[in-house]
Design a protein around this motif. Structure first.
Motif, PDB file in Angstrom:
ATOM      1  N   GLY A 168       5.521   2.070 -12.428  1.00  0.00           N
ATOM      2  CA  GLY A 168       5.302   0.630 -12.528  1.00  0.00           C
ATOM      3  C   GLY A 168       4.982   0.205 -11.040  1.00  0.00           C
ATOM      4  O   GLY A 168       4.762   0.967 -10.326  1.00  0.00           O
ATOM      5  N   PRO A 169       5.003  -1.191 -10.947  1.00  0.00           N
ATOM      6  CA  PRO A 169       4.540  -1.801  -9.670  1.00  0.00           C
ATOM      7  C   PRO A 169       5.681  -1.554  -8.697  1.00  0.00           C
ATOM      8  O   PRO A 169       6.884  -1.880  -9.100  1.00  0.00           O
ATOM      9  N   ILE A 170       5.357  -1.354  -7.519  1.00  0.00           N
ATOM     10  CA  ILE A 170       6.414  -1.227  -6.525  1.00  0.00           C
ATOM     11  C   ILE A 170       6.006  -1.968  -5.231  1.00  0.00           C
ATOM     12  O   ILE A 170       5.005  -1.748  -4.660  1.00  0.00           O
ATOM     13  N   ALA A 171       7.089  -2.978  -5.206  1.00  0.00           N
ATOM     14  CA  ALA A 171       6.800  -4.062  -3.711  1.00  0.00           C
ATOM     15  C   ALA A 171       7.197  -3.194  -2.612  1.00  0.00           C
ATOM     16  O   ALA A 171       8.204  -2.727  -2.674  1.00  0.00           O
ATOM     17  N   SER A 172       6.352  -3.607  -1.723  1.00  0.00           N
ATOM     18  CA  SER A 172       6.768  -3.279  -0.258  1.00  0.00           C
ATOM     19  C   SER A 172       7.318  -4.244   0.627  1.00  0.00           C
ATOM     20  O   SER A 172       7.011  -5.561   0.404  1.00  0.00           O
ATOM     21  N   GLN A 173       8.266  -4.189   1.680  1.00  0.00           N
ATOM     22  CA  GLN A 173       8.905  -5.466   2.176  1.00  0.00           C
ATOM     23  C   GLN A 173       8.024  -5.599   3.291  1.00  0.00           C
ATOM     24  O   GLN A 173       8.153  -6.660   4.077  1.00  0.00           O
ATOM     25  N   SER A 174       6.714  -4.910   3.688  1.00  0.00           N
ATOM     26  CA  SER A 174       5.921  -5.406   4.657  1.00  0.00           C
ATOM     27  C   SER A 174       4.583  -5.085   4.219  1.00  0.00           C
ATOM     28  O   SER A 174       4.335  -4.386   3.224  1.00  0.00           O
ATOM     29  N   VAL A 175       3.475  -5.249   5.067  1.00  0.00           N
ATOM     30  CA  VAL A 175       2.141  -5.377   4.475  1.00  0.00           C
ATOM     31  C   VAL A 175       1.684  -3.926   4.713  1.00  0.00           C
ATOM     32  O   VAL A 175       2.090  -3.021   5.707  1.00  0.00           O
ATOM     33  N   LEU A 176       0.913  -3.574   3.552  1.00  0.00           N
ATOM     34  CA  LEU A 176       0.275  -2.156   3.373  1.00  0.00           C
ATOM     35  C   LEU A 176      -0.929  -2.377   4.155  1.00  0.00           C
ATOM     36  O   LEU A 176      -1.902  -3.066   3.806  1.00  0.00           O
ATOM     37  N   ASN A 177      -1.270  -1.240   5.120  1.00  0.00           N
ATOM     38  CA  ASN A 177      -2.310  -1.197   5.740  1.00  0.00           C
ATOM     39  C   ASN A 177      -3.554  -0.278   5.082  1.00  0.00           C
ATOM     40  O   ASN A 177      -3.665   0.965   5.381  1.00  0.00           O
ATOM     41  N   ALA A 178      -3.997  -0.657   3.924  1.00  0.00           N
ATOM     42  CA  ALA A 178      -4.620  -0.101   3.069  1.00  0.00           C
ATOM     43  C   ALA A 178      -5.603  -1.169   2.219  1.00  0.00           C
ATOM     44  O   ALA A 178      -5.088  -2.149   1.614  1.00  0.00           O
ATOM     45  N   ASP A 179      -6.617  -0.837   1.973  1.00  0.00           N
ATOM     46  CA  ASP A 179      -7.563  -1.689   1.209  1.00  0.00           C
ATOM     47  C   ASP A 179      -7.032  -1.755  -0.160  1.00  0.00           C
ATOM     48  O   ASP A 179      -6.611  -0.427  -0.851  1.00  0.00           O
TER      49      ASP A 179
END
Length: 358
Positions: A259-270
């Motif tokens: 399923g979708p997994i959220a990150s606590q900070s910004v992902l440096n990927a397009d």
């Protein structure tokens, strides 16, 4: 001023290039660990800093003083460093006090002052009553304390430690690591520590540099390298990791089979980038489905192994095999809820093989 500056250093051994344009800085009163497998160059760097190996290129400065300027290397005894070895290197025919005094006799001729300083140093390493004993009458941990006292009595600006704990019994190793770390900190001595053990590196160092084939893969705080490795080599060297195929669906979210997994900070990927989500065993939480519940859970326990402080649990989740650290008793084939605990996700895009860290 840094305690040590290594700049663009190259060094060969028996005609083979061991260090390749390596740079590293150690701060005042900092303990830096050089971590890596055998043959990766960490001990070669230690010997180059000590002046025991010639440098083919680059510069070494200790507290701002060049050690190899104008191709004229400062001899080891003039570098004001202390060295501690894996095998203690104590003189078997000398007493504990005489071994410690040996590190000062080349600088000081006043015997009364030497005896006073030896007594102070033995008290500092908790060997005050053992000065008259011979090295063979001491335990491994006590012998290493003697080596520490001998290296520190001359008040070095920099301490070099080469696998100092590898010959110490496991049950006393962590205690000795804590004692020596506290001693170096209290005396304001910077140190470089070589090991191949990540457990020792985590316990002893302020920062660690992970070596691979003569260069540094990543340098930083142990927690940073463990939680946010820059590549899979660093991730795998520092501990067990699960890799879950994932796709970036927005700046904070990855889509996986779980399923979708959220990150606590910004992902440096397009957005749309595919790759691997790295999950440490303790970043996953398991909870047992209650009997009679209509919920089946999203995972099934395949095996569990008790390891003392925690249990290793292997779970199948949506076709993904995961290893999880848990304190729960989870019988085999039981249904569980698998949840990724909130944290800054580490994602390795397929396109670049590098980390995209949240």
């Amino acid at each position: 001023m840094a305690a040590l500056d290594v700049t663009d250093l190259s060094c060969s051994y028996n005609g083979n290039l061991v260090l390749n344009h390596l740079s590293l800085q150690v701060g005042e009163n900092e303990i830096m660990c050089l971590l890596g497998a055998s043959g990766c160059g960490k001990t070669t760097l230690l010997k180059a800093i000590a002046g025991l190996l010639p440098v083919s290129q680059g510069e070494i400065a200790i507290h701002g003083q060049p050690m190899n300027a104008d191709a004229l290397a400062v001899v080891p005894e003039k570098r004001n460093i202390g060295m501690i070895f894996q095998d203690y290197a104590l003189f078997p025919h000398l007493s504990v006090a005489q071994n410690v005094a040996f590190g000062l006799q080349s600088k000081e001729r006043n015997k009364a002052l030497i005896s006073e300083k030896v007594a102070e140093m033995l008290a500092l390493v908790n060997l005050a009553d053992l000065g008259e004993r011979q090295p063979h009458q001491l335990s491994g941990g006590q012998q290493q304390r003697v080596a520490i006292a001998r290296a520190m009595i001359g008040k070095p600006k920099l301490m070099l430690l080469d696998e100092p704990f590898s010959n110490i019994d496991t049950q006393v190793r962590m205690r000795l690591i804590g004692e020596i770390r506290e001693l170096l900190k209290s005396q304001g001595i910077s140190a470089i520590f070589v090991t191949h053990s990540k457990e020792e590196a985590f316990a002893f160092s302020d920062r660690l540099a992970l070596f691979r084939a003569g260069h540094i893969e990543q340098v930083g705080r142990p927690q940073t390298l463990y939680q946010h490795p820059q590549n899979r080599f660093v991730a795998d060297f520092l501990g067990l990791a699960n890799y879950v195929p994932a796709t970036v669906i927005d700046s904070h979210t990855l889509l996986t089979a779980m399923g979708p997994i959220a990150s606590q900070s910004v992902l440096n990927a397009d957005v749309g980038a595919t790759g691997q989500l790295m999950l440490r065993p303790r970043q996953i939480q398991l909870s047992l489905c209650t009997q009679g519940s209509s919920e089946q859970g999203n995972g099934r326990v395949l095996e569990q192994q008790f390891l003392g402080t925690h249990s290793r649990c292997v779970v199948e989740c949506q076709g993904q095999r995961l290893e999880v650290s848990t304190n729960e008793l989870l019988p085999a084939v039981s249904q569980v809820h698998v949840k990724v605990l909130p944290h800054a996700l580490t994602f390795f895009p397929d396109s670049q093989g590098q980390r995209a860290v949240a």
